[in-house]
Design a protein around this motif. Structure first.
Motif, PDB file in Angstrom:
ATOM      1  N   ASP A  37     -36.216 -25.205 -56.048  1.00 59.38           N
ATOM      2  CA  ASP A  37     -36.667 -26.551 -55.644  1.00 59.38           C
ATOM      3  C   ASP A  37     -35.690 -27.622 -56.261  1.00 59.38           C
ATOM      4  OD1 ASP A  37     -38.742 -27.536 -58.051  1.00 59.38           O
ATOM      5  OD2 ASP A  37     -38.132 -25.450 -57.948  1.00 59.38           O
ATOM      6  N   GLU A  38     -35.932 -28.884 -55.508  1.00 59.73           N
ATOM      7  CA  GLU A  38     -35.078 -29.945 -56.025  1.00 59.73           C
ATOM      8  C   GLU A  38     -35.244 -30.370 -57.433  1.00 59.73           C
ATOM      9  OE1 GLU A  38     -34.540 -34.598 -54.429  1.00 59.73           O
ATOM     10  OE2 GLU A  38     -35.056 -33.160 -53.166  1.00 59.73           O
ATOM     11  N   MET A  39     -36.672 -30.223 -57.615  1.00 56.20           N
ATOM     12  CA  MET A  39     -37.028 -31.005 -59.157  1.00 56.20           C
ATOM     13  C   MET A  39     -36.344 -30.196 -60.196  1.00 56.20           C
ATOM     14  SD  MET A  39     -40.529 -32.102 -60.859  1.00 56.20           S
ATOM     15  CE  MET A  39     -41.087 -30.551 -61.100  1.00 56.20           C
ATOM     16  N   SER A  40     -36.408 -28.851 -59.835  1.00 55.20           N
ATOM     17  CA  SER A  40     -36.176 -27.691 -60.903  1.00 55.20           C
ATOM     18  C   SER A  40     -34.636 -27.825 -61.043  1.00 55.20           C
ATOM     19  CB  SER A  40     -36.450 -26.419 -60.633  1.00 55.20           C
ATOM     20  OG  SER A  40     -37.794 -25.983 -60.734  1.00 55.20           O
ATOM     21  N   MET A  41     -33.870 -27.770 -59.871  1.00 57.69           N
ATOM     22  CA  MET A  41     -32.448 -27.890 -59.879  1.00 57.69           C
ATOM     23  C   MET A  41     -31.718 -29.178 -60.740  1.00 57.69           C
ATOM     24  SD  MET A  41     -31.219 -25.302 -58.448  1.00 57.69           S
ATOM     25  CE  MET A  41     -29.680 -25.517 -57.719  1.00 57.69           C
ATOM     26  N   GLY A  94     -40.388 -20.510 -50.220  1.00 59.33           N
ATOM     27  CA  GLY A  94     -40.592 -20.661 -51.815  1.00 59.33           C
ATOM     28  C   GLY A  94     -39.717 -21.256 -52.342  1.00 59.33           C
ATOM     29  N   CYS A  95     -39.747 -21.285 -53.812  1.00 57.29           N
ATOM     30  CA  CYS A  95     -39.110 -22.083 -54.879  1.00 57.29           C
ATOM     31  C   CYS A  95     -38.174 -21.532 -55.649  1.00 57.29           C
ATOM     32  CB  CYS A  95     -40.008 -23.199 -55.199  1.00 57.29           C
ATOM     33  SG  CYS A  95     -40.736 -24.547 -54.330  1.00 57.29           S
ATOM     34  N   GLY A  96     -37.943 -20.288 -55.268  1.00 56.14           N
ATOM     35  CA  GLY A  96     -36.898 -19.570 -56.240  1.00 56.14           C
ATOM     36  C   GLY A  96     -36.987 -18.081 -56.326  1.00 56.14           C
ATOM     37  N   TYR A  97     -36.818 -17.298 -57.311  1.00 52.75           N
ATOM     38  CA  TYR A  97     -36.746 -15.905 -57.511  1.00 52.75           C
ATOM     39  C   TYR A  97     -37.209 -15.741 -58.939  1.00 52.75           C
ATOM     40  CZ  TYR A  97     -34.369 -15.928 -53.309  1.00 52.75           C
ATOM     41  OH  TYR A  97     -33.875 -16.213 -51.935  1.00 52.75           O
ATOM     42  N   SER A  98     -38.132 -14.419 -59.074  1.00 52.13           N
ATOM     43  CA  SER A  98     -38.400 -14.080 -60.450  1.00 52.13           C
ATOM     44  C   SER A  98     -38.542 -12.666 -60.440  1.00 52.13           C
ATOM     45  CB  SER A  98     -39.505 -14.585 -61.066  1.00 52.13           C
ATOM     46  OG  SER A  98     -40.614 -14.428 -60.219  1.00 52.13           O
ATOM     47  N   GLY A  99     -38.678 -11.876 -61.800  1.00 47.64           N
ATOM     48  CA  GLY A  99     -38.622 -10.568 -61.911  1.00 47.64           C
ATOM     49  C   GLY A  99     -38.902 -10.208 -63.285  1.00 47.64           C
ATOM     50  N   LYS A 100     -39.250  -8.873 -63.517  1.00 46.18           N
ATOM     51  CA  LYS A 100     -39.124  -8.404 -64.896  1.00 46.18           C
ATOM     52  C   LYS A 100     -37.844  -7.702 -65.337  1.00 46.18           C
ATOM     53  CE  LYS A 100     -43.921  -8.274 -65.550  1.00 46.18           C
ATOM     54  NZ  LYS A 100     -44.209  -9.526 -66.148  1.00 46.18           N
ATOM     55  N   CYS A 137     -43.972 -22.133 -54.211  1.00 47.12           N
ATOM     56  CA  CYS A 137     -43.783 -23.760 -54.563  1.00 47.12           C
ATOM     57  C   CYS A 137     -45.166 -24.257 -54.974  1.00 47.12           C
ATOM     58  CB  CYS A 137     -43.381 -24.524 -53.414  1.00 47.12           C
ATOM     59  SG  CYS A 137     -41.677 -23.961 -52.785  1.00 47.12           S
ATOM     60  N   MET A 138     -45.177 -25.114 -56.148  1.00 46.94           N
ATOM     61  CA  MET A 138     -46.278 -25.804 -56.493  1.00 46.94           C
ATOM     62  C   MET A 138     -46.623 -27.027 -55.685  1.00 46.94           C
ATOM     63  SD  MET A 138     -47.324 -23.846 -58.728  1.00 46.94           S
ATOM     64  CE  MET A 138     -48.041 -24.071 -60.394  1.00 46.94           C
ATOM     65  N   PRO A 139     -47.806 -27.117 -55.319  1.00 47.74           N
ATOM     66  CA  PRO A 139     -48.152 -28.183 -54.372  1.00 47.74           C
ATOM     67  C   PRO A 139     -47.759 -29.756 -55.053  1.00 47.74           C
ATOM     68  CG  PRO A 139     -50.089 -27.213 -55.053  1.00 47.74           C
ATOM     69  CD  PRO A 139     -48.971 -26.411 -55.748  1.00 47.74           C
TER      70      PRO A 139
END
Length: 139
Positions: A37-41, A94-100, A137-139
């Motif tokens: 997402d834009e803010m994280s980038m 969505g706003c990205g990817y994650s995992g363990k 994504c968070m609102p």
């Protein structure tokens, strides 16, 4: 009078003892994330980061009074992206990817400044990982 070589060796030893880097390898388990997402980038940039679990995170070289959350980013984005099978493009919804994951890292550099920079480590080997899930994504 000591030689220049002896003086330089002593200076090098002093600098190494005050370094914020851990050259040895560590095996860490936890969760990885790559936000698109834009803010994280703007804040983190194009970086894949990891939050180690409490047990393996004890290996990370931090001073006793450093109570910041343990997390770091891999120093080579493209290598980490390929090793973790993270798509090259942002998810449609969505706003990205994650995992363990469990990884071996080296050259861990602690950011000791009170700024927006983060710790960095070199990814040596992926021991195991979960295929990336899409981050909502968070609102």
């Amino acid at each position: 009078m000591p030689s220049l070589k002896v003086g330089l060796l002593a200076l090098s030893a002093c600098l190494i003892s005050f370094s914020s880097a851990a050259a040895n390898t560590m095996t860490l388990s936890g969760e990885y994330s790559f936000y698109t997402d834009e803010m994280s980038m703007e804040m983190i940039g194009k970086n894949i980061c990891m939050s180690p679990d409490a047990q393996t995170g004890k290996q990370i070289p931090r001073s006793k009074n450093d109570e910041r959350q343990l997390w770091f980013c891999f120093s080579d984005y493209e290598q980490a992206r390929k090793a973790l099978d993270i798509p090259n493009q942002a998810p449609e919804k969505g706003c990205g990817y994650s995992g363990k994951l469990t990884v071996e890292v080296s050259d861990y550099h602690v950011n000791q400044q009170q700024n927006d920079d983060f710790d960095v480590a070199k990814l040596i080997k992926v021991i195991n990982y979960q295929k990336p899930d899409v981050i909502e994504c968070m609102p």
